[in-house]
Scaffold this active site. Structure first.
Site, PDB file in Angstrom:
ATOM      1  CG  MET A  30      -2.101  -0.983   1.149  1.00 43.32           C
ATOM      2  SD  MET A  30      -3.540  -0.791   2.118  1.00 43.32           S
ATOM      3  CE  MET A  30      -3.008  -0.505   3.773  1.00 43.32           C
ATOM      4  CG  LEU A  33       7.242   1.469  -0.693  1.00 42.22           C
ATOM      5  CD1 LEU A  33       8.169   1.106  -1.924  1.00 42.22           C
ATOM      6  CD2 LEU A  33       6.345   0.248  -0.187  1.00 42.22           C
ATOM      7  CD  GLU A  35      15.599  -0.409   4.385  1.00 44.76           C
ATOM      8  OE1 GLU A  35      15.922  -1.442   3.791  1.00 44.76           O
ATOM      9  OE2 GLU A  35      15.775   0.878   3.820  1.00 44.76           O
ATOM     10  CG  HIS A  37       6.911  -1.964   2.268  1.00 48.13           C
ATOM     11  ND1 HIS A  37       6.937  -0.907   3.431  1.00 48.13           N
ATOM     12  CD2 HIS A  37       5.767  -2.520   2.336  1.00 48.13           C
ATOM     13  CE1 HIS A  37       5.637  -0.837   3.521  1.00 48.13           C
ATOM     14  NE2 HIS A  37       4.807  -1.613   3.141  1.00 48.13           N
ATOM     15  CD  GLN A  61      -6.099  -3.618   2.947  1.00 48.56           C
ATOM     16  OE1 GLN A  61      -5.903  -4.102   1.688  1.00 48.56           O
ATOM     17  NE2 GLN A  61      -5.042  -3.602   3.709  1.00 48.56           N
ATOM     18  N   GLY A 149       5.000 -10.109   4.130  1.00 52.99           N
ATOM     19  CA  GLY A 149       5.602  -9.959   5.350  1.00 52.99           C
ATOM     20  C   GLY A 149       5.002 -10.875   6.448  1.00 52.99           C
ATOM     21  CE  LYS A 151       4.010  -4.844  10.051  1.00 49.80           C
ATOM     22  NZ  LYS A 151       2.937  -4.466  10.432  1.00 49.80           N
ATOM     23  CB  SER A 187       4.258  -0.632  11.048  1.00 46.18           C
ATOM     24  OG  SER A 187       3.142  -0.411  10.502  1.00 46.18           O
ATOM     25  CB  SER A 188       3.151   2.437   6.622  1.00 45.29           C
ATOM     26  OG  SER A 188       3.783   1.791   5.530  1.00 45.29           O
TER      27      SER A 188
END
Length: 282
Positions: A30, A33, A35, A37, A61, A149, A151, A187-188
């Site tokens: 999404m 970005l 590290e 990603h 989502q 990922g 995560k 995380s973004s």
């Protein structure tokens, strides 16, 4: 790196690679970005001849009270990062390209069982949105493999089940969590945290490590999880869940050895998730 927004151009480009016998790897994102990603891109680069990344902030989502409007959109910076990471093609479609009739009128893909509880319990409809857009991207790109990922553990499980149930000829590659220097999973949404909250955020991973050590040492599950929830609340988190599941996300039973701790908690404006694998004693 090619940058495409049109479905026909994407298909024509990838058809040429496919006819040449090249292996195609997909990295859906999404954007915004980091590290984590780029680790997905690197893994795809190791496994595929052609690496395709997608950037699409998927509205289906997000729940009605979630951060769709605030979600960071950094396409130009993302393009540079992907090019430097060795990505071959970026597909960044508009919302109307993906959902020409609008998200509410869209055919949906639903993955039962594995999508229930955890994030699926607190974010109704979230995994239907994920499964729908990922199925669409799989159809558009037709990759040989796709990297996700670890995560987002439940999301990865949902996608594996989707591919298995629909008999899609795609290898799903789970890529280990990339963490900051203090253990916080990248995380973004970490960018929502202020300086003090960012320091506190590392408590989530430290708590999971402490619980893992206790459980691997034979501690009882329920009191250990209750202790973990109390520690998170004391640190300033608002826990969503803290659970121990078997690695297939089924319940932990007497015979279960391989398990995973999964947590989601709010800290200020950010909802943080993390997980940690462990081996329960005999």
């Amino acid at each position: 790196m090619q940058c495409l927004q049109d479905i026909s151009a994407l298909r024509n480009t990838l058809d040429a690679h496919r006819r040449a016998g090249r292996i195609i790897g997909l990295v859906p994102t999404m954007g915004n970005l980091h590290e984590g990603h780029l680790a997905l891109v690197a893994e795809a680069r190791r496994r595929a001849d052609v690496v395709v990344a997608t950037i699409f902030v998927n509205p289906t989502q997000f729940g009605p009270d979630e951060d769709l409007d605030a979600y960071p959109r950094t396409l130009e910076a993302d393009r540079h990062k992907l090019a430097e990471a060795g990505c071959d093609l970026l597909f960044a479609p508009s919302e109307t390209t993906i959902y020409p009739r609008g998200g509410n009128a869209q055919t949906r893909v639903s993955v039962p069982d594995v999508s229930e509880g955890l994030c699926g319990g607190s974010r109704p409809g979230h995994f239907d949105g994920v499964a729908t857009v990922v199925t669409m991207l799989f159809n558009l790109v037709q990759p040989d493999l796709a990297c996700f990922g670890e995560k987002d553990y439940q999301q990865l499980a949902v996608i594996r089940r989707l591919v298995d149930d629909l008999h899609l000829p795609i290898e799903i590659v789970g890529v280990p969590i990339v963490r900051d220097h203090d253990g916080l999973a990248l995380s973004s949404r970490n960018g929502y945290l202020n300086t003090e909250q960012r320091r506190t955020a590392a408590v989530l991973q430290r708590t999971l490590r402490e619980l893992r050590d206790a459980l691997e040492g034979g501690a009882a599950i329920e009191p250990t999880l209750a202790t973990g929830l109390a520690r998170l609340r004391e640190a300033g988190f608002e826990p969503d869940y803290l659970e121990l599941r078997a690695t297939d996300l089924g319940p932990v039973e007497a015979s279960t050895r391989d398990a995973v701790l999964l947590a989601a908690a709010r800290l200020g404006p950010a909802r943080l998730i993390d997980n940690l694998s462990l081996t329960l004693p005999h």
